[in-house]
Design an enzyme around this catalytic site. Structure first.
Site, PDB file in Angstrom:
ATOM      1  N   SER A   7       0.831  -1.212   0.000  1.00  0.00           N
ATOM      2  CA  SER A   7       0.000   0.000   0.000  1.00  0.00           C
ATOM      3  C   SER A   7       0.867   1.263   0.000  1.00  0.00           C
ATOM      4  O   SER A   7       1.859   1.341   0.727  1.00  0.00           O
ATOM      5  CB  SER A   7      -0.884  -0.012   1.256  1.00  0.00           C
ATOM      6  OG  SER A   7      -1.574   1.208   1.375  1.00  0.00           O
ATOM      7  N   ALA A  53       7.416  10.153   5.421  1.00  0.00           N
ATOM      8  CA  ALA A  53       6.428  10.656   6.380  1.00  0.00           C
ATOM      9  C   ALA A  53       5.306  11.268   5.557  1.00  0.00           C
ATOM     10  O   ALA A  53       5.000  12.455   5.673  1.00  0.00           O
ATOM     11  CB  ALA A  53       7.044  11.683   7.318  1.00  0.00           C
ATOM     12  N   CYS A 110       0.219   2.599  10.857  1.00  0.00           N
ATOM     13  CA  CYS A 110       0.955   3.674  10.182  1.00  0.00           C
ATOM     14  C   CYS A 110       1.815   4.434  11.188  1.00  0.00           C
ATOM     15  O   CYS A 110       1.299   4.937  12.187  1.00  0.00           O
ATOM     16  CB  CYS A 110       0.013   4.650   9.501  1.00  0.00           C
ATOM     17  SG  CYS A 110       0.933   5.955   8.635  1.00  0.00           S
ATOM     18  N   ASN A 165       4.487  -3.176   8.304  1.00  0.00           N
ATOM     19  CA  ASN A 165       4.511  -1.776   7.897  1.00  0.00           C
ATOM     20  C   ASN A 165       5.926  -1.217   8.136  1.00  0.00           C
ATOM     21  O   ASN A 165       6.792  -1.922   8.658  1.00  0.00           O
ATOM     22  CB  ASN A 165       3.478  -0.981   8.702  1.00  0.00           C
ATOM     23  CG  ASN A 165       2.901   0.184   7.896  1.00  0.00           C
ATOM     24  OD1 ASN A 165       3.637   0.873   7.195  1.00  0.00           O
ATOM     25  ND2 ASN A 165       1.598   0.394   7.995  1.00  0.00           N
TER      26      ASN A 165
HETATM   27  C1  FMN Z   1       6.095   6.113   0.251  1.00  0.00           C
HETATM   28  C2  FMN Z   1       5.402   5.051   1.078  1.00  0.00           C
HETATM   29  C3  FMN Z   1       4.054   5.192   1.367  1.00  0.00           C
HETATM   30  C4  FMN Z   1       3.388   4.205   2.123  1.00  0.00           C
HETATM   31  N1  FMN Z   1       2.060   4.350   2.385  1.00  0.00           N
HETATM   32  C5  FMN Z   1       1.404   3.366   3.056  1.00  0.00           C
HETATM   33  C6  FMN Z   1       0.003   3.443   3.269  1.00  0.00           C
HETATM   34  O1  FMN Z   1      -0.684   4.364   2.823  1.00  0.00           O
HETATM   35  N2  FMN Z   1      -0.589   2.438   3.963  1.00  0.00           N
HETATM   36  C7  FMN Z   1       0.106   1.351   4.451  1.00  0.00           C
HETATM   37  O2  FMN Z   1      -0.490   0.451   5.060  1.00  0.00           O
HETATM   38  N3  FMN Z   1       1.448   1.257   4.254  1.00  0.00           N
HETATM   39  C8  FMN Z   1       2.098   2.229   3.570  1.00  0.00           C
HETATM   40  N4  FMN Z   1       3.447   2.111   3.345  1.00  0.00           N
HETATM   41  C9  FMN Z   1       4.164   0.924   3.868  1.00  0.00           C
HETATM   42  C10 FMN Z   1       4.287  -0.155   2.792  1.00  0.00           C
HETATM   43  O3  FMN Z   1       3.027  -0.592   2.370  1.00  0.00           O
HETATM   44  C11 FMN Z   1       5.109  -1.358   3.305  1.00  0.00           C
HETATM   45  O4  FMN Z   1       4.446  -1.924   4.413  1.00  0.00           O
HETATM   46  C12 FMN Z   1       6.542  -0.975   3.740  1.00  0.00           C
HETATM   47  O5  FMN Z   1       7.063   0.019   2.899  1.00  0.00           O
HETATM   48  C13 FMN Z   1       7.480  -2.180   3.779  1.00  0.00           C
HETATM   49  O6  FMN Z   1       7.684  -2.724   2.492  1.00  0.00           O
HETATM   50  P1  FMN Z   1       8.974  -2.324   1.574  1.00  0.00           P
HETATM   51  O7  FMN Z   1      10.181  -2.388   2.444  1.00  0.00           O
HETATM   52  O8  FMN Z   1       8.962  -3.325   0.463  1.00  0.00           O
HETATM   53  O9  FMN Z   1       8.719  -0.931   1.070  1.00  0.00           O
HETATM   54  C14 FMN Z   1       4.112   3.075   2.589  1.00  0.00           C
HETATM   55  C15 FMN Z   1       5.484   2.952   2.286  1.00  0.00           C
HETATM   56  C16 FMN Z   1       6.128   3.916   1.546  1.00  0.00           C
HETATM   57  C17 FMN Z   1       7.582   3.722   1.230  1.00  0.00           C
END
Ligand code: FMN
Length: 284
Positions: A7, A53, A110, A165
């Site tokens: 997400s 953030a 979050c 997350n």
């Molecule tokens: C720019 C950005 C925006 C994100 N926005 C959300 C969000 O709106 N809702 C959510 O549940 N997680 C959000 N996340 C977390 C990601 O869904 C994920 O859980 C986290 O980045 C770990 O995965 P990764 O290391 O592959 O990025 C966000 C992450 C990033 C980097």
């Protein structure tokens, strides 16, 4: 194993061809009211991963349901809607208004907004009453015992778990001031992988629920490690910013790495990663 996006890491309306590489598209978290999110700068690169953030910037529930969801439906990709809020009723109200999607992911974790006053289990229980759609609870590994939270949301009616997350973190600039205007943000990318693998492993053992694993996945090998720890599906997050072709690439690499290790499917990898501690419990 299905490959989803994490997400907030892909705008499917801006990049429909990337979304169509996925087995399901997960939306950015939707809150009851529109949110502009945190002040800039709200993204920073660090030596260890990405710091964000964003603060759940989104158009709000009414606009999302009226404008975004119908257009996302035209993509022809199964949809998961990520739901956020500040109390159980916020979440439940959004859940009650969702139809014709594959699943709901409840963002209970979050790091960039003040936490909901209600517990994760209370929120899941309220949503369970509000919808018959499949409910995935997205948890944070920041909790001292994520398996305990997983057990509580499973008892409250969650159908699955999304793990993990981002984790709250700070980066400083040359003059030792926080890079992000908010001071802290959520760390994502490769540094999260070992933490995520552990969370997946203990939550799979604690609940037996299907798990979407995420946190630093950038290759087919990473995806298989998540399967080995008990994830049924995986989601790609930060990697999509650097490599929009990651879903197709990871899928191809996953098939190759399974063949190398002699496992027929990622599900067959589960038994390979049992820790000595888990083995002892299984055989006790
Ligand atoms: C720019 C950005 C925006 C994100 N926005 C959300 C969000 O709106 N809702 C959510 O549940 N997680 C959000 N996340 C977390 C990601 O869904 C994920 O859980 C986290 O980045 C770990 O995965 P990764 O290391 O592959 O990025 C966000 C992450 C990033 C980097």
């Amino acid at each position: 194993m299905r490959i989803l996006n994490a997400s907030g890491c892909l705008d499917a309306l801006a990049a429909p061809d990337i979304a169509r590489q996925l087995d399901a598209f997960v939306t950015k978290t939707v809150t009851p009211l529109p949110r502009e999110g945190s002040a800039p700068p709200r993204i920073a690169e660090t030596a260890h991963g990405m710091l964000n953030a964003i603060g759940l910037a989104n158009p709000g529930r009414d606009h999302f349901l009226a404008e975004h969801l119908p257009r996302l439906g035209e993509l022809g990709v199964p949809l998961w809607v990520s739901v956020g809020g500040f109390c159980a009723d916020d979440y439940a109200e959004t859940c009650s208004r969702l139809t014709d999607i594959e699943a709901i992911e409840l963002n209970l974790s979050c790091p960039n907004v003040d936490e909901a006053a209600d517990s994760a289990a209370e929120i899941v229980a309220a949503c369970r009453h509000a919808t018959e759609l499949s409910l995935y609870a997205k948890l944070s590994a920041a909790h001292p015992d994520v398996a305990e939270v997983a057990r509580a949301v499973a008892a409250a009616g969650a159908d699955g778990l999304s793990l993990i997350n981002t984790l709250r973190a700070t980066a400083l600039d040359k003059r030792l001031r926080p890079v992000l205007a908010r001071g802290s943000g959520g760390l994502s990318g490769p540094a999260l992988k070992p933490i995520a693998l552990h969370a997946v492993s203990v939550c799979a053992e604690a609940t037996g629920l299907p798990i979407v694993g995420m946190g630093g996945i950038g290759s087919g090998r990473d995806a298989l490690e998540f399967a080995a720890c008990g994830a049924r599906d995986i989601a790609l997050g930060t990697v999509l910013f650097a490599d929009p072709g990651a879903p197709a690439r990871v899928r191809a690499e996953l098939a190759a790495v399974c063949a190398d290790l002699g496992v027929a499917t990622p599900d067959d990898a589960t038994c390979l990663a049992k820790s000595p501690e888990t083995e002892r419990k299984v055989h006790a």
